[in-house]
Design an enzyme around this catalytic site. Structure first.
Site, PDB file in Angstrom:
ATOM      1  N   HIS A   1      23.868  32.921  82.800  1.00  0.00           N
ATOM      2  CA  HIS A   1      23.285  33.033  84.139  1.00  0.00           C
ATOM      3  C   HIS A   1      21.980  32.280  84.275  1.00  0.00           C
ATOM      4  CE1 HIS A   1      26.229  36.215  85.029  1.00  0.00           C
ATOM      5  NE2 HIS A   1      25.917  36.006  86.284  1.00  0.00           N
ATOM      6  N   GLY A   2      21.220  32.150  83.227  1.00  0.00           N
ATOM      7  CA  GLY A   2      19.957  31.441  83.375  1.00  0.00           C
ATOM      8  C   GLY A   2      19.172  31.356  82.093  1.00  0.00           C
TER       9      GLY A   2
END
Length: 491
Positions: free
Chosen positions: A346-347
């Site tokens: 996701h990041g």
């Protein structure tokens, strides 16, 4: 180009008209979709179309070579490695390079060695203006599923480069999913396209539903409530930790509930628009959300939320590590590793890594707890059902604070405010209260209600549908509330 823009409406209308005008000219219309998809992607940054092309070319060739290798394990494995290195290498470099460089700098600083390493981000002296190339997490995983499925013998390689290029770059799901598997998408390209009014109406219904979720629910809650609480502007020396401090538990809970609804409306709204857009030109994309806040357990939640991503990690990471075949404790280890990687996917931030680890640990706890129950099942009955839904929702909602906080400092402040019951509830406007209540009520409606609404829409005369569409376009893009980019565009 954002789905919630008038520019996209014109783009989609143009693609729709050309697609059905050239229904007897397969190569021409597929070429049109390919060119249109690359143009759509280039609106973010034309330079990164090269990454999309590289992923397409490498995996098209690798897929053929893996199949041609047959039982020759070394050649087959080597071409699979080429696909893995190419896709994960691009993803790792562009998405995680600065994250690891910052980690190295911090580690060196902790032992008294100050150094300044080269970064990709323009904000730190590099040349990359965007956080990450748009959609790179999605299309690299999409093409990886293609070569992995060929490697596992689940499908044969695509023989047409044009077909494969359209599959990889298909604009409705290119930037933020759903993650579509070739085994599901490519066969659709071989079927003759037949225009069906019902399918077109259904596609328009999905688009309108998605825009409503995004603009009326997600954007209003984000702009007027959530983003105010989590304000973060380093240039003005304003940080999320500062704005959260003193907010109090009642307001912190309200903001958390609002953010859960915002994130759901934003991402499920995007998925609805993607599914509807594809349906307009005869393609079916997989369902990506299925009323996740109805879930009675965390396992059920992840079978309903971002379904294409969770099933990808389930099939290619969790099962690849051994799944549940290796005993309880190794299965728990596998699920924690898989979900920590989900967080990293996701990041590039420790908040995302811890968010994934948190879900992995909870899934392990649920697995252990289930073994203690008679028959390995949770009790049935209305009371247990309600308790299960409430417990699961709050486990997920708490993790969303971590998901939303820009750094660990802000998260620690938010956790402190959750137990700070001194301050009174800060006033919230009636429209925001109504949106939160209606948002959850509509989410919890029986599936048959939505099905009935869509069926009624499809039976509505085309003239009335057209009038509703014009009114919706006028409201959403001219008179409507302020709009914001889709949250998952950053992933």
């Amino acid at each position: 180009m954002f789905f919630n823009s008038f520019q996209y409406v014109l783009f989609l209308f143009t693609v729709y008209v050309l697609w059905w005008s050239w229904r007897e000219r397969r190569q021409l219309r597929l070429t049109m979709v390919l060119v249109g998809s690359y143009w759509f992607y280039a609106q973010a940054d034309w330079r990164f179309t090269s990454l999309l092309l590289i992923s397409t070319v490498v995996d098209f060739i690798a897929g053929k070579r893996i199949d041609e290798a047959g039982d020759e394990s070394s050649s087959k494995r080597n071409w699979m490695i080429v696909s893995l290195v190419s896709n994960l290498g691009m993803l790792g470099f562009f998405k995680y390079y600065d994250f690891f460089v910052d980690g190295i700098q911090s580690a060196l600083a902790s032992i008294g060695t100050e150094t300044s390493l080269w970064h990709l981000s323009a904000s730190q002296g590099g040349w990359l203006e965007f956080a990450v190339p748009a959609g790179i997490s999605f299309y690299t995983f999409q093409t990886l599923s293609y070569t992995l499925d060929i490697y596992k013998g689940r499908m044969k390689p695509c023989q047409s480069w044009l077909d494969f290029a359209v599959y990889v770059s298909f604009f409705p799901q290119l930037v933020a999913g759903p993650i579509v598997r070739a085994i599901d998408f490519l066969p659709q390209m071989q079927k003759p396209s037949v225009w069906e009014g019902t399918r077109v109406s259904s596609g328009l219904f999905q688009i309108l539903r998605g825009l409503t979720k995004k603009i009326i629910m997600a954007d209003i809650l984000g702009v007027y409530l959530v983003d105010v609480a989590f304000a973060h502007n380093p240039d003005a020396s304003i940080f999320a930790a500062d704005t959260l401090l003193g907010i109090g538990a009642p307001t912190m809970l309200l903001v958390t509930y609002a953010y859960a609804l915002q994130l759901y409306g934003d991402f499920s709204g995007y998925s609805d628009i993607a599914i509807g857009s594809a349906r307009l030109i005869g393609f079916e994309l997989p369902k990506n959300f299925d009323s996740p806040f109805k879930s009675k357990s965390l396992e059920e939640f992840w079978s309903r939320w971002h379904i294409s991503m969770s099933s990808w990690f389930q099939d290619y990471v969790y099962i690849g590590l051994g799944g549940s075949r290796t005993g309880t404790w190794k299965a728990i280890r596998n699920v924690i590793v898989a979900w920590t990687l989900v967080g990293l996917w996701h990041g590039a931030a420790w908040t995302f890594v811890l968010w994934g680890f948190y879900h992995g640990v909870w899934l392990g706890v649920v697995r252990l707890f289930r073994k203690l129950l008679p028959g390995g099942r949770f009790p049935k009955g209305a009371l247990f059902h309600v308790l299960g839904v409430l417990f699961t929702f709050h486990v997920v909602a708490f993790s969303m604070i971590l998901f939303r906080c820009p750094d660990m400092d802000a998260f620690m402040v938010a956790c402190g405010e959750l137990v700070n019951w001194g301050p009174d509830l800060r006033p919230i406007t009636i429209p925001l209260t109504v949106i939160i209540i209606v948002g959850y009520m509509t989410h919890l409606m029986p599936d048959k209600v939505t099905t009935s609404l869509e069926g009624g829409w499809c039976k509505t005369p085309a003239v009335i549908q057209g009038a509703v569409l014009l009114a919706a376009i006028l409201f959403f893009f001219v008179l409507g509330p302020p709009q914001a980019p889709f949250i998952y565009f950053q992933f």
